[in-house]
Motif scaffolding. Structure first.
Motif, PDB file in Angstrom:
ATOM      1  N   LEU A   1       0.866  -1.166   0.000  1.00 32.77           N
ATOM      2  CA  LEU A   1       0.000   0.000   0.000  1.00 32.77           C
ATOM      3  C   LEU A   1       0.907   1.221   0.000  1.00 32.77           C
ATOM      4  O   LEU A   1       1.643   1.453   0.953  1.00 32.77           O
ATOM      5  N   ASN A   2       0.896   1.961  -1.106  1.00 33.74           N
ATOM      6  CA  ASN A   2       1.822   3.088  -1.288  1.00 33.74           C
ATOM      7  C   ASN A   2       3.275   2.657  -1.123  1.00 33.74           C
ATOM      8  O   ASN A   2       4.093   3.354  -0.530  1.00 33.74           O
ATOM      9  N   GLY A   3       3.603   1.469  -1.619  1.00 30.33           N
ATOM     10  CA  GLY A   3       4.967   0.984  -1.563  1.00 30.33           C
ATOM     11  C   GLY A   3       5.379   0.379  -0.240  1.00 30.33           C
ATOM     12  O   GLY A   3       6.531  -0.026  -0.079  1.00 30.33           O
ATOM     13  N   GLU A   4       4.460   0.294   0.732  1.00 32.44           N
ATOM     14  CA  GLU A   4       4.773  -0.254   2.044  1.00 32.44           C
ATOM     15  C   GLU A   4       3.826  -1.406   2.351  1.00 32.44           C
ATOM     16  O   GLU A   4       2.693  -1.454   1.862  1.00 32.44           O
ATOM     17  N   ARG A   5       4.311  -2.326   3.184  1.00 33.46           N
ATOM     18  CA  ARG A   5       3.450  -3.428   3.589  1.00 33.46           C
ATOM     19  C   ARG A   5       2.320  -2.883   4.449  1.00 33.46           C
ATOM     20  O   ARG A   5       2.560  -2.103   5.380  1.00 33.46           O
ATOM     21  N   PRO A   6       1.074  -3.255   4.168  1.00 36.61           N
ATOM     22  CA  PRO A   6      -0.060  -2.720   4.921  1.00 36.61           C
ATOM     23  C   PRO A   6      -0.055  -3.247   6.351  1.00 36.61           C
ATOM     24  O   PRO A   6       0.602  -4.232   6.670  1.00 36.61           O
ATOM     25  N   PRO A   7      -0.793  -2.576   7.246  1.00 37.66           N
ATOM     26  CA  PRO A   7      -0.826  -3.001   8.649  1.00 37.66           C
ATOM     27  C   PRO A   7      -1.456  -4.379   8.807  1.00 37.66           C
ATOM     28  O   PRO A   7      -2.216  -4.845   7.953  1.00 37.66           O
ATOM     29  N   ALA A   8      -1.133  -5.042   9.911  1.00 34.12           N
ATOM     30  CA  ALA A   8      -1.660  -6.374  10.189  1.00 34.12           C
ATOM     31  C   ALA A   8      -3.186  -6.343  10.196  1.00 34.12           C
ATOM     32  O   ALA A   8      -3.802  -5.418  10.736  1.00 34.12           O
ATOM     33  N   GLY A   9      -3.783  -7.342   9.581  1.00 36.12           N
ATOM     34  CA  GLY A   9      -5.239  -7.431   9.550  1.00 36.12           C
ATOM     35  C   GLY A   9      -5.892  -6.694   8.406  1.00 36.12           C
ATOM     36  O   GLY A   9      -7.101  -6.797   8.199  1.00 36.12           O
TER      37      GLY A   9
END
Length: 733
Positions: A115-123
């Motif tokens: 998400l925007n080049g970053e791993r999205p938050p858990a869940g």
């Protein structure tokens, strides 16, 4: 609208360039004279943002980009429905209910979703993200250094809405109907500018109602054919989910040319559901765990994530892009389950609560410097720290804990560091190469009553991509990549608290984690031939190979626990595997082949996969849930006599049979999803869209067979799916 965006950007840039001239002439044929009376050389600047197909064509490392046209095409209510139509992408689970995103048929974390080049938050789930909040989707079949190489199957980067492409406010009102249940959605985007600050305020609110039912047939059989237990389980559930999504974006340009971007992202969902289950046991020596059960559940989820970057331009066209961000997440769930016998007497009551808190911060940066025409050097770093705190309680009607750590606080800390460098160089106009390398280390530690747990992984990934533009054939090129990638165990697989199954059996085991897991390591080869057609068409044929070590699979065992003998599923590294496949894609306008053809766009892709896991007998010793093939076909037809566009898409995945271990075989029935839409444009600012998803509404079927200790346990499931009708009004003002 999406076709006008590049033209609007080009016009804006051209007008800005014209305004920057010191002495523009009203007559373009009249020369501008300098102080010495000699004509001043005039330079005409034209510009514009590259189209998605142009970006794909010029990128040295293979990258596919899908913008607003693809996102808006079918009027989908979630990003999962958009992704399932992309080449080589499938969605696990039954149609309309979502599941994990898979490239090349590989699920279970092989596909990296950013998400925007970053791993999205858990869940976080892509099914909960509205397409209205997304600017574009980038699909990379091979890993690149600037993104994590935790991408054995590939990477899907979802870029949230950006502010620079919009001038008008946009309002979208929609309602979806499934089995007579309405699910309204309102989305609003408001762009603006104040001095050097430009912004885009985007948000949506939604309400979703769903009803599900399913049937499960369980049979336990001895080697001599004697049936020792047979059960029929009927489940029904209904629920309502309410959600709020906000994705504002702010951009500030400083006097020295620096740019600061800030993009908060808020997602909040609340769900209430009720379910019941009926169990009939015609064969069995012991009484069933229950004959009837009912359950009431409530859950809430909220994520607040901030993305930001500061872009500083330096001498020699070099630039430094510093990223920073952080986020907090909260998930709470509680449920009350009552189980009764055939006479209606309460047998057992279970109270489950789960409270999870996630928070994290991250920073990173990338320095880029041109080393000449068509030669760009880049290097950067990433740092991330996250923490999870979870309290999980499972009690019976006597208040007795159901597992040893029930009620204890579990804390998990993850630290990640990475450095990378990449050199992208068009050595000649016909040949370009990308050399990259990335080192990434991850350390996960946890504290719980059973003791401290720590897991560390370090991976170095060299990367090589190349593209050869065939001389004399400007529309044709060949790509090849040789890369190293990996798949790291997630926090749940490392330190998960037990997840208990209410009907524990070999086909419904409890699930737990394994702190000794190692990352899977893969060597990959990708290649493709591409022929470009017009501005937005392509014919492509490619293939890939992945050689995987330290393969992670869940292993099934029968254990003695505080609740008695129970089947437990635990992940473990089992050895080596290999997968390969071919991928075909065709996307074009029919008028590019036939002058008098209808105004029709055609989109199609076909992929065929094979895989083999060593140490497990064939012929179905494939990677987990990987289909042998998948195909998509899409058509869009614009009528000349009316402002009407008709279109649809068909997605097909055949039945899957996988020998997942020495004792377990899993089958999933075929999946066919037919969607269509009709779009009526009242004028350039207002349009109405009618769509239908999952028109065929085929039942989702599957089976799970476990053979151990002279007993064959088989569970066959059937879950109906449903057609979803949607009506959406889109307007600009």
């Amino acid at each position: 609208m999406s076709k006008l965006i590049p033209l609007a950007c080009a016009a804006m840039l051209a007008s800005g360039a014209a305004g920057a001239q010191t002495a523009p002439s009203e007559n373009p044929q009249t020369p501008v004279l300098g102080k010495d009376g000699k004509p001043v050389q005039q330079v005409t600047i034209t510009g514009g943002r590259q189209t998605e197909m142009e970006e794909r064509r010029t990128s040295t490392a293979a990258k596919q980009i899908y913008g607003r046209e693809e996102l808006d095409r079918n009027g989908d209510s979630n990003i999962g429905d958009v992704l399932k139509r992309l080449p080589g992408v499938t969605i696990g689970g039954r149609p309309g209910r979502g599941g994990d995103v898979r490239m090349r048929g590989l699920g279970s974390g092989y596909t990296q979703v950013l998400l925007n080049g970053e791993r999205p938050p858990a869940g976080f789930s892509m099914e909960s993200l509205s397409p209205d909040q997304v600017e574009r989707i980038e699909v990379m079949r091979g890993p690149v250094a600037e993104h994590s190489t935790r991408a054995i199957a590939g990477t899907i980067n979802v870029v949230l809405r950006e502010g620079y492409v919009q001038r008008d406010k946009q309002l979208k009102l929609s309602d979806s109907i499934e089995q007579g249940r309405h699910s309204p959605n309102v989305s609003l985007t408001v762009p603006g500018k104040s001095g050097k600050l430009s912004y885009s305020l985007s948000g949506s609110i939604m309400q979703n109602r769903q009803h599900d039912r399913g049937e499960t047939h369980n049979v336990d059989t001895l080697d001599d054919g004697t049936v020792v237990k047979e059960q029929e389980v009927s489940d029904r559930s209904s629920g309502i989910t309410k959600g709020l999504h906000l994705t504002p974006r702010f951009t500030y340009k400083f006097e020295n040319g620096d740019t600061l971007n800030l993009q908060p992202f808020l997602m909040a969902n609340r769900s209430d559901s009720g379910s019941d289950s009926t169990l009939v046991q015609p064969v069995g020596q012991m009484a069933p765990e229950y004959n009837f059960a009912d359950q009431q559940s409530h859950s809430s989820m909220s994520f607040l994530r901030g993305f930001g970057n500061w872009l500083h331009r330096m001498d020699g066209n070099a630039k430094l892009d510093v990223k920073f961000g952080g986020g907090i997440g909260r998930r709470n769930s509680e449920s009350l389950r009552n189980q009764y016998d055939s006479a209606g007497t309460l047998l057992e009551r279970f109270t489950d609560t789960d409270s999870t808190r996630d928070r994290g911060v991250n920073t990173g940066g990338k320095y880029t410097r041109p080393l000449g025409q068509g030669h760009l050097l880049a290097a950067g770093w990433e740092l991330e720290a996250s923490r999870r705190e979870q309290t999980k309680v499972e009690l019976d009607k006597e208040g007795k804990a159901q597992f040893a750590d029930s009620g204890d606080n579990l804390t998990a800390d993850t630290r990640r560091a990475a450095v990378f460098a990449q050199d992208e160089w068009d050595i000649t106009p016909q040949f370009g190469v990308y050399l990259g390398a990335r080192w990434e280390g991850i350390r996960t530690s946890s504290k719980r009553s059973a003791g401290e747990i720590e897991n560390t992984s370090k991976v170095f990934s060299p990367l090589l991509h190349g593209v050869w533009r065939i001389p004399g054939h400007e529309k044709d090129q060949v790509r090849a990549s040789l890369t190293k990638s990996y798949k790291s165990p997630n926090v749940q697989d490392l330190i998960a608290l037990p997840a208990l199954s209410r009907l524990n059996s070999a086909t419904r085991p409890d699930r737990t984690g394994n702190p000794d897991l190692k990352p899977e390591l893969a060597t990959g080869l990708d290649f493709a031939y591409e022929h470009y057609i017009g501005r937005s068409g392509i014919l492509s044929a490619g293939g890939f190979v992945r050689d995987i070590d330290n393969l992670i699979r869940r292993e099934l065992t029968l254990r003695n626990t505080e609740l008695g003998p129970r089947w437990v599923s635990t992940p473990g590294n089992i050895g080596h595997a290999r997968t390969a496949g071919i991928e075909l894609e065709a996307k074009f306008k029919l008028t590019e082949f036939m002058t008098d053809a209808p105004d029709m766009d055609i989109r199609s892709n076909y992929s065929r996969f094979r895989s083999k896991v060593d140490g497990i007998p064939g012929p179905d010793n494939r990677l987990d849930q990987q289909a042998k093939q998948t195909a998509n076909l899409g058509l869009d037809y614009r009528l000349k006599a009316a402002p009407l566009t008709l279109g649809g898409s068909y997605n097909w995945t055949p039945a899957i049979r996988v020998q997942s271990s020495l004792t377990q075989t899993v089958e999933v029935g075929r999946k066919r999803a037919l969607d269509w839409y009709a779009l009526w444009k009242f004028d350039g600012r207002t349009q109405l869209r009618l769509s239908a998803n999952n028109v065929l509404a085929e039942d989702a079927i599957g089976s799970n067979l476990v053979y151990a200790n002279g007993l064959a346990a088989r569970a066959d499931t059937l879950n109906p799916t449903f057609t979803v009708w949607s009506l959406r009004l889109e307007t600009k003002f």
